[in-house]
Scaffold this active site. Structure first.
Site, PDB file in Angstrom:
ATOM      1  N   GLU A   1       0.826  -1.208   0.000  1.00  0.00           N
ATOM      2  CA  GLU A   1       0.000   0.000   0.000  1.00  0.00           C
ATOM      3  C   GLU A   1       0.864   1.264   0.000  1.00  0.00           C
ATOM      4  O   GLU A   1       0.551   2.242  -0.682  1.00  0.00           O
ATOM      5  CB  GLU A   1      -0.941  -0.004   1.210  1.00  0.00           C
ATOM      6  CG  GLU A   1      -1.899  -1.182   1.260  1.00  0.00           C
ATOM      7  CD  GLU A   1      -2.691  -1.373  -0.025  1.00  0.00           C
ATOM      8  OE1 GLU A   1      -2.948  -0.385  -0.729  1.00  0.00           O
ATOM      9  OE2 GLU A   1      -3.054  -2.527  -0.333  1.00  0.00           O
TER      10      GLU A   1
ATOM     11  N   HIS B   1       1.936   1.886  -3.522  1.00  0.00           N
ATOM     12  CA  HIS B   1       0.958   2.567  -4.368  1.00  0.00           C
ATOM     13  C   HIS B   1       1.098   4.086  -4.253  1.00  0.00           C
ATOM     14  O   HIS B   1       1.020   4.809  -5.250  1.00  0.00           O
ATOM     15  CB  HIS B   1      -0.464   2.179  -3.945  1.00  0.00           C
ATOM     16  CG  HIS B   1      -0.960   0.908  -4.560  1.00  0.00           C
ATOM     17  ND1 HIS B   1      -0.931   0.664  -5.911  1.00  0.00           N
ATOM     18  CD2 HIS B   1      -1.523  -0.187  -3.987  1.00  0.00           C
ATOM     19  CE1 HIS B   1      -1.455  -0.530  -6.153  1.00  0.00           C
ATOM     20  NE2 HIS B   1      -1.803  -1.078  -5.013  1.00  0.00           N
TER      21      HIS B   1
END
Length: 259
Positions: A126, A129
């Protein structure tokens, strides 16, 4: 309509918006980082209003311990002032990231990411990202797609097919999403290794995900790579990641994150 001017303008946009991701991949980024970060913060605030939040001290300490260890070895050039991680009471095995350093973790991911290293793989993914500006790239792709749709209307479907290629939805948008997911896996693998988490557990994580079974969309039409593809790509980088992991441990990086 002046088609030469239209295509010239599109070419200029591609040239000016082209940057490079952490893995060296060329990206089209048309939105400024501060604007993307503001969008991410606003969207996250709305989610917190609508989705139940788990305020349990143990789970929040556990998740934030992992994120903090990973952020210590993360290079972020998107202008995030402070990262925020929220644990949402949601039984789906998922996590997500938004520009501006916002990470959401569903409680349903914990029975799947069974060890601290496996959850570190999720959270590193995450973080990946965000620092790879995938949100910006996705917005930029949609802007280009909107312009492409205008060209379709102006030229007609048959003429436009020669310019854009058939199947714009799958040929332009969805493959980028699979690229983002694969890239976040690799960036996250690098982050977790440098932070002192065992990178081999990233493969175990996806084996756990695969074991959940259920209906899986054909990879070609999916916005995510298949579990088998992800495992293969992670294994291809494993030797290099293990070296970074050993260096991290030798330098005293052994995160003590417990649930």
């Amino acid at each position: 309509m002046n088609y030469k001017s239209l295509f010239y303008s599109a070419t200029v946009v591609f040239v000016l918006g082209c940057q490079t991701s952490p893995t060296g991949r060329k990206q089209l980024l048309l939105v400024k980082d501060p604007d993307m970060n503001t969008m991410g913060v606003q969207a996250f605030e709305e989610m917190k209003k609508k989705t139940p939040i788990d305020t349990g001290e143990a789970v929040n300490r556990y998740v934030n311990c992992i994120v903090n260890a990973e952020l210590q070895v993360t290079e972020d050039e998107t202008g995030v002032e402070s990262w925020e991680v929220v644990v949402f009471r949601d039984s789906t095995p998922n996590a997500f990231a938004l520009p501006g350093g916002k990470i959401g973790v569903h409680t349903g991911i914990l029975p799947v990411a069974k060890t601290v290293d496996q959850l570190a793989a999720v959270l590193g993914h995450e973080i990946g990202h965000v620092i790879a500006r995938h949100g910006n790239e996705r917005v930029s792709q949609n802007q280009i797609a909107g312009g492409a749709q205008s060209i379709v209307k102006a030229l007609g479907k048959e003429q436009a097919a020669g310019v854009l290629g058939a199947g714009m939805q799958y040929g332009v948008l969805l493959p980028f999403s699979r690229t983002h997911e694969s890239e976040a896996d690799i960036v996250g693998l690098d982050i977790m290794s440098k932070a002192g988490f065992d990178p081999r557990e990233s493969v175990t994580l996806w084996k756990n995900m695969s074991a959940l079974g259920g209906s899986k969309t054909n990879e070609f039409l999916s916005t995510h790579p298949s579990d088998e593809t992800r495992i293969k790509q992670l294994n291809e980088k494993m030797s290099e990641s293990l070296q970074k992991y050993q260096i991290a441990k030798s330098n005293g990086k052994q995160p003590n994150c417990k649930l």
